[in-house]
Motif scaffolding. Structure first.
Motif, PDB file in Angstrom:
ATOM      1  N   GLU A 117       0.832  -1.212   0.000  1.00 43.14           N
ATOM      2  CA  GLU A 117       0.000   0.000   0.000  1.00 43.14           C
ATOM      3  C   GLU A 117       0.861   1.256   0.000  1.00 43.14           C
ATOM      4  OE1 GLU A 117      -2.297  -0.791   3.529  1.00 43.14           O
ATOM      5  OE2 GLU A 117      -4.002  -1.507   2.353  1.00 43.14           O
ATOM      6  N   ILE A 118       1.880   1.290   0.856  1.00 43.92           N
ATOM      7  CA  ILE A 118       2.753   2.470   0.936  1.00 43.92           C
ATOM      8  C   ILE A 118       3.450   2.704  -0.400  1.00 43.92           C
ATOM      9  CG2 ILE A 118       4.895   3.342   1.951  1.00 43.92           C
ATOM     10  CD1 ILE A 118       3.928   2.179   4.634  1.00 43.92           C
ATOM     11  N   LEU A 119       4.037   1.656  -0.969  1.00 46.43           N
ATOM     12  CA  LEU A 119       4.765   1.818  -2.233  1.00 46.43           C
ATOM     13  C   LEU A 119       3.828   2.200  -3.381  1.00 46.43           C
ATOM     14  CD1 LEU A 119       7.365  -1.086  -1.981  1.00 46.43           C
ATOM     15  CD2 LEU A 119       7.730   1.365  -1.589  1.00 46.43           C
ATOM     16  N   VAL A 124       2.114   6.654  -7.188  1.00 48.08           N
ATOM     17  CA  VAL A 124       1.177   7.602  -7.798  1.00 48.08           C
ATOM     18  C   VAL A 124       1.389   9.008  -7.239  1.00 48.08           C
ATOM     19  CG1 VAL A 124      -0.560   5.893  -8.419  1.00 48.08           C
ATOM     20  CG2 VAL A 124      -0.692   7.008  -6.185  1.00 48.08           C
ATOM     21  N   GLU A 125       2.587   9.196  -6.684  1.00 54.98           N
ATOM     22  CA  GLU A 125       3.049  10.505  -6.216  1.00 54.98           C
ATOM     23  C   GLU A 125       2.192  11.114  -5.115  1.00 54.98           C
ATOM     24  OE1 GLU A 125       3.891  13.000  -9.582  1.00 54.98           O
ATOM     25  OE2 GLU A 125       5.163  11.470 -10.483  1.00 54.98           O
ATOM     26  N   THR A 126       1.753  10.273  -4.193  1.00 52.52           N
ATOM     27  CA  THR A 126       1.053  10.761  -3.004  1.00 52.52           C
ATOM     28  C   THR A 126       2.121  11.129  -1.985  1.00 52.52           C
ATOM     29  OG1 THR A 126      -0.705   9.178  -3.478  1.00 52.52           O
ATOM     30  CG2 THR A 126      -0.714  10.192  -1.289  1.00 52.52           C
ATOM     31  N   ASP A 129       2.644  12.851   4.033  1.00 54.36           N
ATOM     32  CA  ASP A 129       1.603  13.299   4.963  1.00 54.36           C
ATOM     33  C   ASP A 129       0.248  12.696   4.596  1.00 54.36           C
ATOM     34  OD1 ASP A 129       3.144  14.993   6.671  1.00 54.36           O
ATOM     35  OD2 ASP A 129       3.191  16.509   5.072  1.00 54.36           O
ATOM     36  N   LYS A 130      -0.069  12.728   3.325  1.00 52.70           N
ATOM     37  CA  LYS A 130      -1.346  12.189   2.851  1.00 52.70           C
ATOM     38  C   LYS A 130      -1.395  10.670   3.057  1.00 52.70           C
ATOM     39  CE  LYS A 130      -5.241  12.740   0.583  1.00 52.70           C
ATOM     40  NZ  LYS A 130      -6.390  13.331   1.236  1.00 52.70           N
ATOM     41  N   ILE A 131      -0.282   9.980   2.824  1.00 52.44           N
ATOM     42  CA  ILE A 131      -0.226   8.537   3.024  1.00 52.44           C
ATOM     43  C   ILE A 131      -0.469   8.198   4.491  1.00 52.44           C
ATOM     44  CG2 ILE A 131       1.260   6.483   2.943  1.00 52.44           C
ATOM     45  CD1 ILE A 131       2.585   7.734   0.440  1.00 52.44           C
ATOM     46  N   ALA A 132       0.157   8.958   5.386  1.00 51.80           N
ATOM     47  CA  ALA A 132      -0.043   8.737   6.828  1.00 51.80           C
ATOM     48  C   ALA A 132      -1.526   8.873   7.169  1.00 51.80           C
ATOM     49  CB  ALA A 132       0.794   9.716   7.641  1.00 51.80           C
ATOM     50  N   GLN A 133      -2.174   9.839   6.580  1.00 52.11           N
ATOM     51  CA  GLN A 133      -3.599  10.069   6.820  1.00 52.11           C
ATOM     52  C   GLN A 133      -4.444   8.928   6.235  1.00 52.11           C
ATOM     53  OE1 GLN A 133      -4.966  13.672   4.992  1.00 52.11           O
ATOM     54  NE2 GLN A 133      -6.982  13.575   5.941  1.00 52.11           N
TER      55      GLN A 133
END
Length: 168
Positions: A117-119, A124-126, A129-133
């Motif tokens: 999920e993280i990768l 997709v250039e997220t 901060d947005k990934i943590a959310q």
């Protein structure tokens, strides 16, 4: 046949094909290669396996497109770039791309779902901060650390594969 049929069968079955389709694809690959060998100017500059792999992918992609209810579903497949009448150098380059992609996705699927999920989100250039959310993680620094660990794990697995040395 003994050396290469299993490769065709694996590729076809991996993308929802069956054994009959694999046999058909194998025959088509042999015909394409035979026809290429009839051309006196034809020269394989890669390993035969790399060339063979590229031809398999092209033929299987075309087969799926012709038999798909949604041919655009495969449009993102980079194999769209290759034509059967393409130069040998182009086939070699695209076959290497196919092998690299296959190697990447083989080991990517072996990662934990969290790493995947993280990768995927980074691809997709997220931003972190947005990934943590999105993933309900501590903070951006934690996300970056997880990303680095996940990438390291992925790269170590890829480097240990015997195919990696042939592709670099």
């Amino acid at each position: 046949y003994k050396n290469y049929y299993r490769t065709v069968k694996r590729i076809v079955q991996k993308s929802s094909g069956n054994e009959d389709q694999a046999r058909d694809i194998f025959q088509e690959v042999i015909i394409v290669i035979y026809n290429k060998l009839q051309d006196n100017k034809f020269e394989i500059t890669s390993s035969f396996f790399t060339f063979f792999y590229g031809v398999i992918n092209k033929i299987w992609l075309n087969y799926r497109k012709l038999n798909s209810k949604n041919p655009l579903g495969y449009a993102i497949d980079f194999n769209d770039e290759i034509g059967v009448d393409s130069s040998n150098q182009e086939v070699e380059i695209l076959a290497r791309k196919a092998l690299r992609n296959q190697l990447f996705y083989t080991y990517f699927r072996q990662l934990t779902m969290g790493c995947q999920e993280i990768l995927q989100l980074f691809l997709v250039e997220t931003n972190a901060d947005k990934i943590a959310q999105i993933l309900d993680l501590k903070n951006a620094n934690y996300v970056r650390k997880r990303k680095a660990n996940c990438l390291e794990t992925l790269l170590n697995k890829i480097r240990k594969d015997w195919k990696f040395k042939e592709l670099i």
